[in-house]
Write a protein that holds these residues in place. Structure first.
Motif, PDB file in Angstrom:
ATOM      1  N   PHE A  73       0.837  -1.204   0.000  1.00 11.83           N
ATOM      2  CA  PHE A  73       0.000   0.000   0.000  1.00 11.83           C
ATOM      3  C   PHE A  73       0.872   1.255   0.000  1.00 11.83           C
ATOM      4  O   PHE A  73       0.619   2.201  -0.751  1.00 11.83           O
ATOM      5  CB  PHE A  73      -0.959  -0.019   1.194  1.00 11.83           C
ATOM      6  CG  PHE A  73      -1.939   1.133   1.216  1.00 11.83           C
ATOM      7  CD1 PHE A  73      -2.300   1.827   0.077  1.00 11.83           C
ATOM      8  CD2 PHE A  73      -2.524   1.508   2.419  1.00 11.83           C
ATOM      9  CE1 PHE A  73      -3.211   2.876   0.118  1.00 11.83           C
ATOM     10  CE2 PHE A  73      -3.440   2.550   2.476  1.00 11.83           C
ATOM     11  CZ  PHE A  73      -3.773   3.235   1.322  1.00 11.83           C
ATOM     12  N   ALA A  77       0.925   3.892  -2.975  1.00 11.81           N
ATOM     13  CA  ALA A  77       0.487   5.256  -2.675  1.00 11.81           C
ATOM     14  C   ALA A  77       1.530   6.274  -3.127  1.00 11.81           C
ATOM     15  O   ALA A  77       1.187   7.306  -3.723  1.00 11.81           O
ATOM     16  CB  ALA A  77       0.200   5.396  -1.173  1.00 11.81           C
ATOM     17  N   LEU A 126      -3.829   6.150   8.151  1.00 15.06           N
ATOM     18  CA  LEU A 126      -4.413   7.428   7.717  1.00 15.06           C
ATOM     19  C   LEU A 126      -3.407   8.253   6.914  1.00 15.06           C
ATOM     20  O   LEU A 126      -3.774   8.874   5.905  1.00 15.06           O
ATOM     21  CB  LEU A 126      -4.917   8.218   8.928  1.00 15.06           C
ATOM     22  CG  LEU A 126      -6.131   7.622   9.647  1.00 15.06           C
ATOM     23  CD1 LEU A 126      -6.447   8.420  10.909  1.00 15.06           C
ATOM     24  CD2 LEU A 126      -7.330   7.560   8.722  1.00 15.06           C
ATOM     25  N   ASN A 128      -0.974   7.041   5.151  1.00 19.27           N
ATOM     26  CA  ASN A 128      -0.834   6.366   3.865  1.00 19.27           C
ATOM     27  C   ASN A 128      -1.997   6.708   2.929  1.00 19.27           C
ATOM     28  O   ASN A 128      -1.796   6.916   1.732  1.00 19.27           O
ATOM     29  CB  ASN A 128      -0.732   4.857   4.082  1.00 19.27           C
ATOM     30  CG  ASN A 128       0.150   4.187   3.067  1.00 19.27           C
ATOM     31  OD1 ASN A 128       0.819   4.825   2.272  1.00 19.27           O
ATOM     32  ND2 ASN A 128       0.148   2.882   3.084  1.00 19.27           N
ATOM     33  N   ILE A 129      -3.189   6.776   3.472  1.00 21.82           N
ATOM     34  CA  ILE A 129      -4.348   7.201   2.673  1.00 21.82           C
ATOM     35  C   ILE A 129      -4.138   8.639   2.206  1.00 21.82           C
ATOM     36  O   ILE A 129      -4.441   8.982   1.054  1.00 21.82           O
ATOM     37  CB  ILE A 129      -5.650   7.034   3.482  1.00 21.82           C
ATOM     38  CG1 ILE A 129      -5.933   5.543   3.701  1.00 21.82           C
ATOM     39  CG2 ILE A 129      -6.823   7.719   2.777  1.00 21.82           C
ATOM     40  CD1 ILE A 129      -7.038   5.257   4.709  1.00 21.82           C
ATOM     41  N   LEU A 132      -1.833   8.607  -0.727  1.00 21.76           N
ATOM     42  CA  LEU A 132      -2.536   8.154  -1.927  1.00 21.76           C
ATOM     43  C   LEU A 132      -3.336   9.297  -2.559  1.00 21.76           C
ATOM     44  O   LEU A 132      -3.320   9.463  -3.772  1.00 21.76           O
ATOM     45  CB  LEU A 132      -3.456   6.981  -1.573  1.00 21.76           C
ATOM     46  CG  LEU A 132      -4.283   6.417  -2.723  1.00 21.76           C
ATOM     47  CD1 LEU A 132      -3.365   5.763  -3.765  1.00 21.76           C
ATOM     48  CD2 LEU A 132      -5.288   5.415  -2.196  1.00 21.76           C
TER      49      LEU A 132
END
Length: 137
Positions: A73, A77, A126, A128-129, A132
């Motif tokens: 991930f 990202a 969070l 990492n999101i 992205l």
């Protein structure tokens, strides 16, 4: 001939790729010179030996596994954010923050501080999101 600039976020990808190796080294620390008969590291069955570890060594091995799980991930990202031309400063800061959180996560895991570890894990997710979507327009 042009060369792509290796960003701080890409350096963070390299650091994260090496972090599981550091976790494994921590789990093996002090056991490389001990014979297999005395419970020392078994290079003939390294995964089995690591799986049988308990206490902080077992937790270091579990941190290694979780760090491997976090890599796809994070890698995706960072790459997607670069492709979407995210602001480089923002992306670099978020990637560095993710690395710092993952290092803290490993430390909390080895120290058996489960609640702190889980909170750091959630914050890292969070971040990492955020990486992205940092290039989303």
């Amino acid at each position: 001939m042009t060369f792509a600039r290796f960003t701080i976020a890409y350096w963070c990808v390299l650091i994260m790729a090496l972090l599981p190796i550091v976790c494994a080294a921590i789990a093996k620390y002090g056991m490389m010179g001990t014979t297999r008969r005395e419970g020392g590291f078994d290079n003939h069955d390294p995964r089995g030996w690591l799986a049988r570890q308990t206490d902080w060594r077992g937790r270091a091995n579990a941190a290694q596994a979780n760090t491997f799980e976090a890599l796809p991930f994070f890698f995706a990202a960072v790459i997607i954010a670069h492709q979407l031309q995210a602001g480089q400063t923002q992306l670099d800061i978020l990637a560095l923050l993710f690395v710092v959180l993952r290092i803290a996560y490993v430390m909390m895991y080895i120290a058996d501080l489960a609640k702190a570890r889980s909170a750091i894990w959630a914050l890292g997710l969070l971040i990492n999101i955020g990486i992205l979507f940092s290039g989303y327009r």
